[in-house]
Motif scaffolding. Structure first.
Motif, PDB file in Angstrom:
ATOM      1  N   VAL A  96      23.948  74.169  73.476  1.00  0.00           N
ATOM      2  CA  VAL A  96      25.368  74.297  73.182  1.00  0.00           C
ATOM      3  C   VAL A  96      26.133  73.447  74.179  1.00  0.00           C
ATOM      4  CG1 VAL A  96      25.615  76.402  74.594  1.00  0.00           C
ATOM      5  CG2 VAL A  96      27.270  75.922  72.790  1.00  0.00           C
ATOM      6  N   LEU A  97      27.075  72.664  73.683  1.00  0.00           N
ATOM      7  CA  LEU A  97      27.987  71.902  74.522  1.00  0.00           C
ATOM      8  C   LEU A  97      29.284  72.700  74.551  1.00  0.00           C
ATOM      9  CD1 LEU A  97      28.706  68.091  74.345  1.00  0.00           C
ATOM     10  CD2 LEU A  97      30.411  69.742  75.003  1.00  0.00           C
ATOM     11  N   MET A  98      29.546  73.349  75.676  1.00  0.00           N
ATOM     12  CA  MET A  98      30.731  74.181  75.842  1.00  0.00           C
ATOM     13  C   MET A  98      31.893  73.293  76.278  1.00  0.00           C
ATOM     14  SD  MET A  98      29.373  77.282  75.346  1.00  0.00           S
ATOM     15  CE  MET A  98      30.249  78.561  76.185  1.00  0.00           C
ATOM     16  N   ALA A  99      32.941  73.229  75.477  1.00  0.00           N
ATOM     17  CA  ALA A  99      34.056  72.309  75.717  1.00  0.00           C
ATOM     18  C   ALA A  99      34.979  72.808  76.824  1.00  0.00           C
ATOM     19  CB  ALA A  99      34.863  72.120  74.440  1.00  0.00           C
ATOM     20  N   ASP A 100      35.233  71.940  77.804  1.00  0.00           N
ATOM     21  CA  ASP A 100      36.269  72.268  78.778  1.00  0.00           C
ATOM     22  C   ASP A 100      37.474  71.336  78.614  1.00  0.00           C
ATOM     23  OD1 ASP A 100      35.304  69.950  80.128  1.00  0.00           O
ATOM     24  OD2 ASP A 100      34.055  71.185  81.417  1.00  0.00           O
ATOM     25  N   ARG A 101      37.319  70.336  77.727  1.00  0.00           N
ATOM     26  CA  ARG A 101      38.426  69.446  77.391  1.00  0.00           C
ATOM     27  C   ARG A 101      38.152  68.835  76.023  1.00  0.00           C
ATOM     28  NH1 ARG A 101      40.179  64.162  80.511  1.00  0.00           N
ATOM     29  NH2 ARG A 101      37.963  63.886  80.317  1.00  0.00           N
ATOM     30  N   ILE A 102      39.189  68.730  75.203  1.00  0.00           N
ATOM     31  CA  ILE A 102      39.054  68.152  73.861  1.00  0.00           C
ATOM     32  C   ILE A 102      40.157  67.122  73.672  1.00  0.00           C
ATOM     33  CG2 ILE A 102      39.183  68.608  71.377  1.00  0.00           C
ATOM     34  CD1 ILE A 102      38.058  71.383  71.924  1.00  0.00           C
ATOM     35  N   MET A 103      39.758  65.944  73.163  1.00  0.00           N
ATOM     36  CA  MET A 103      40.736  64.922  72.840  1.00  0.00           C
ATOM     37  C   MET A 103      40.797  64.803  71.319  1.00  0.00           C
ATOM     38  SD  MET A 103      41.107  60.946  74.006  1.00  0.00           S
ATOM     39  CE  MET A 103      39.708  60.345  73.078  1.00  0.00           C
ATOM     40  N   ILE A 104      42.011  64.926  70.801  1.00  0.00           N
ATOM     41  CA  ILE A 104      42.238  64.841  69.368  1.00  0.00           C
ATOM     42  C   ILE A 104      42.672  63.419  69.037  1.00  0.00           C
ATOM     43  CG2 ILE A 104      43.526  65.871  67.452  1.00  0.00           C
ATOM     44  CD1 ILE A 104      43.819  68.343  69.260  1.00  0.00           C
ATOM     45  N   LYS A 105      42.658  63.069  67.788  1.00  0.00           N
ATOM     46  CA  LYS A 105      42.958  61.735  67.283  1.00  0.00           C
ATOM     47  C   LYS A 105      44.132  61.045  67.982  1.00  0.00           C
ATOM     48  CE  LYS A 105      45.064  60.478  63.000  1.00  0.00           C
ATOM     49  NZ  LYS A 105      45.094  60.602  61.569  1.00  0.00           N
ATOM     50  N   SER A 106      45.182  61.743  68.280  1.00  0.00           N
ATOM     51  CA  SER A 106      46.380  61.132  68.855  1.00  0.00           C
ATOM     52  C   SER A 106      46.287  60.953  70.374  1.00  0.00           C
ATOM     53  CB  SER A 106      47.602  61.990  68.517  1.00  0.00           C
ATOM     54  OG  SER A 106      47.449  63.267  69.105  1.00  0.00           O
ATOM     55  N   ALA A 138      39.271  77.186  75.819  1.00  0.00           N
ATOM     56  CA  ALA A 138      38.332  78.171  76.363  1.00  0.00           C
ATOM     57  C   ALA A 138      36.929  77.733  75.936  1.00  0.00           C
ATOM     58  CB  ALA A 138      38.647  79.553  75.817  1.00  0.00           C
ATOM     59  N   PRO A 139      36.035  77.441  76.893  1.00  0.00           N
ATOM     60  CA  PRO A 139      34.708  76.922  76.541  1.00  0.00           C
ATOM     61  C   PRO A 139      33.873  77.821  75.639  1.00  0.00           C
ATOM     62  CG  PRO A 139      35.128  76.612  78.868  1.00  0.00           C
ATOM     63  CD  PRO A 139      36.238  77.470  78.340  1.00  0.00           C
ATOM     64  N   ASN A 140      34.022  79.138  75.758  1.00  0.00           N
ATOM     65  CA  ASN A 140      33.170  80.022  74.951  1.00  0.00           C
ATOM     66  C   ASN A 140      33.589  80.086  73.484  1.00  0.00           C
ATOM     67  OD1 ASN A 140      35.504  81.466  75.609  1.00  0.00           O
ATOM     68  ND2 ASN A 140      34.428  83.427  75.547  1.00  0.00           N
ATOM     69  N   THR A 141      34.767  79.543  73.135  1.00  0.00           N
ATOM     70  CA  THR A 141      35.181  79.530  71.727  1.00  0.00           C
ATOM     71  C   THR A 141      35.351  78.111  71.184  1.00  0.00           C
ATOM     72  OG1 THR A 141      37.507  79.749  72.356  1.00  0.00           O
ATOM     73  CG2 THR A 141      36.313  81.785  71.842  1.00  0.00           C
TER      74      THR A 141
END
Length: 193
Positions: free
Chosen positions: A62-72, A79-82
């Motif tokens: 599982v790659l738990m996200a601590d940062r997400i970049m969206i298209k823009s 929250a990494p667990n969700t």
């Protein structure tokens, strides 16, 4: 796998030697203590990298996200667990959730999509970064996923490129082995169709 076991044994020996040195910590200078702490962090990071690499090779992580970049090019700190990319054998789950108080399609303020993995390709570049590329196909998902595990530790990046609309989703975080009884911190919402 033999290299992995050998490196684990060597790392444990190094930690033991460092622990023995810590007994005489009062005799060490501040510079020597910092060098020991740095070496301990490097060893822990190396072990985390080996765990992540083994999990990638086993296809159970599982790659738990601590940062997400969206298209823009807008970043969000989730929250990494969700918010994660989960792979279990030939099945993948990509989930986004927010803390905005709305239920969303998955009951967590976002979306959860599942699919089956196809066309898996693995490569290691000159920098020592390991790259996994695969397609995911399911009732509500058709995308290409490119995961890059950096060489120093278990930090990784996943680029999710949907096949039917423009724009990428880039997920940054740490890769952990996903074992149902040992590492089950990822909370999965209701899947879209």
């Amino acid at each position: 796998m033999k290299k992995y076991i050998l490196l684990m044994i060597m790392s444990l020996c190094a930690i033991t030697m460092v622990s023995a040195q810590e007994v005489n910590e009062k005799q060490l200078t501040k510079k020597e203590r910092k060098a020991i702490e740095k070496r301990n962090r490097e060893i822990k990071d190396s072990l985390a990298h080996l765990d992540a690499l083994a999990a990638l090779q086993d296809g159970n992580y599982v790659l738990m996200a601590d940062r997400i970049m969206i298209k823009s090019h807008a970043f969000m700190n989730p929250a990494p667990n969700t918010n994660f990319v989960l792979v279990q054998g030939d099945k993948a789950v990509i989930q986004l959730a927010s803390n905005n108080g709305r239920a969303g399609l998955n009951g967590m303020g976002g979306i959860t999509v599942e699919g089956y993995i196809n066309g898996l390709k693995c490569d290691t570049n000159k920098k020592g970064e390991t790259s996994y590329k695969f397609g995911v196909s399911g009732p509500a998902l058709s995308a290409q996923v490119h995961i890059v595990l950096y060489k120093e530790d278990n930090q990784a990046m996943a680029i999710v490129s949907p096949n039917y609309w423009s724009g990428n989703l880039t997920v940054y975080g740490k890769i952990f082995p996903y074992k149902k009884n040992e590492y089950d911190k990822a909370i999965q919402g209701n899947s879209f169709p």
